[in-house]
Design a protein around this motif. Structure first.
Motif, mmCIF file in Angstrom:
data_model
loop_
_atom_site.group_PDB
_atom_site.id
_atom_site.type_symbol
_atom_site.label_atom_id
_atom_site.label_comp_id
_atom_site.label_asym_id
_atom_site.label_seq_id
_atom_site.Cartn_x
_atom_site.Cartn_y
_atom_site.Cartn_z
ATOM 1 N N UNK A 167 0.838 -1.202 0.000
ATOM 2 C CA UNK A 167 0.000 0.000 0.000
ATOM 3 C C UNK A 167 0.871 1.250 0.000
ATOM 4 N N UNK A 168 1.910 1.256 0.817
ATOM 5 C CA UNK A 168 2.816 2.404 0.870
ATOM 6 C C UNK A 168 3.459 2.638 -0.497
ATOM 7 N N UNK A 169 3.905 1.594 -1.146
ATOM 8 C CA UNK A 169 4.518 1.717 -2.475
ATOM 9 C C UNK A 169 3.503 2.229 -3.495
ATOM 10 N N UNK A 170 2.290 1.707 -3.449
ATOM 11 C CA UNK A 170 1.257 2.122 -4.399
ATOM 12 C C UNK A 170 0.882 3.586 -4.221
ATOM 13 N N UNK B 251 3.063 5.839 -2.978
ATOM 14 C CA UNK B 251 4.319 6.589 -2.999
ATOM 15 C C UNK B 251 4.564 7.321 -1.680
ATOM 16 N N UNK B 252 4.354 6.595 -0.584
ATOM 17 C CA UNK B 252 4.607 7.125 0.757
ATOM 18 C C UNK B 252 5.419 6.091 1.527
ATOM 19 N N UNK B 253 5.928 6.498 2.661
ATOM 20 C CA UNK B 253 6.646 5.585 3.544
ATOM 21 C C UNK B 253 5.634 4.754 4.342
ATOM 22 N N UNK B 254 5.993 3.539 4.737
ATOM 23 C CA UNK B 254 5.087 2.730 5.567
ATOM 24 C C UNK B 254 4.664 3.442 6.850
ATOM 25 N N UNK B 255 5.533 4.275 7.419
ATOM 26 C CA UNK B 255 5.169 5.024 8.632
ATOM 27 C C UNK B 255 3.979 5.946 8.395
ATOM 28 N N UNK B 256 3.862 6.487 7.182
ATOM 29 C CA UNK B 256 2.731 7.347 6.833
ATOM 30 C C UNK B 256 1.439 6.538 6.939
ATOM 31 N N UNK B 257 1.453 5.332 6.389
ATOM 32 C CA UNK B 257 0.273 4.456 6.433
ATOM 33 C C UNK B 257 -0.052 4.104 7.884
#
Length: 103
Positions: free
Chosen positions: A22-25, A27-33
């Protein structure tokens, strides 16, 4: 995030993304999610470990809209979440109005 290209395509309801996907899709860092899941804006925290949550196509669309709001308007996370919720509510109300024959 490096040179990773965003994922594209159509997700089916039976397909679920991991936190990293989801983070890659988006274009954010996993911490954002993780921050948005814990805030109750994405997914269903439900008291389980965020890293084990699986995200569906609706979560992906919501996350992308949220990211776009934050970036386009330089909005903080709380304001972007509020705008997103209000937009979703307007959409639900318009749909209901159409069903009832009012529009």
């Amino acid at each position: 995030m490096g040179n990773n290209l965003p994922l594209s395509g159509v997700l089916l309801d039976e397909v679920a993304l991991t936190l990293d996907e989801l983070a890659l899709a988006c274009q954010v860092e996993p911490d954002w999610v993780i921050r948005h899941v814990r805030a109750g804006v994405l997914g269903d925290d439900g008291g389980i470990e965020v890293t084990t949550v699986r995200f569906r196509s609706g979560d992906l669309a919501r996350a992308r809209r949220l990211r776009n709001l934050e970036q386009a308007f330089d909005a903080n996370e709380d304001i972007a979440a509020l705008v997103l919720d209000l937009g979703d509510e307007i959409h639900r109300l318009r749909t209901r109005l159409r069903v009832l024959g009012g529009e």
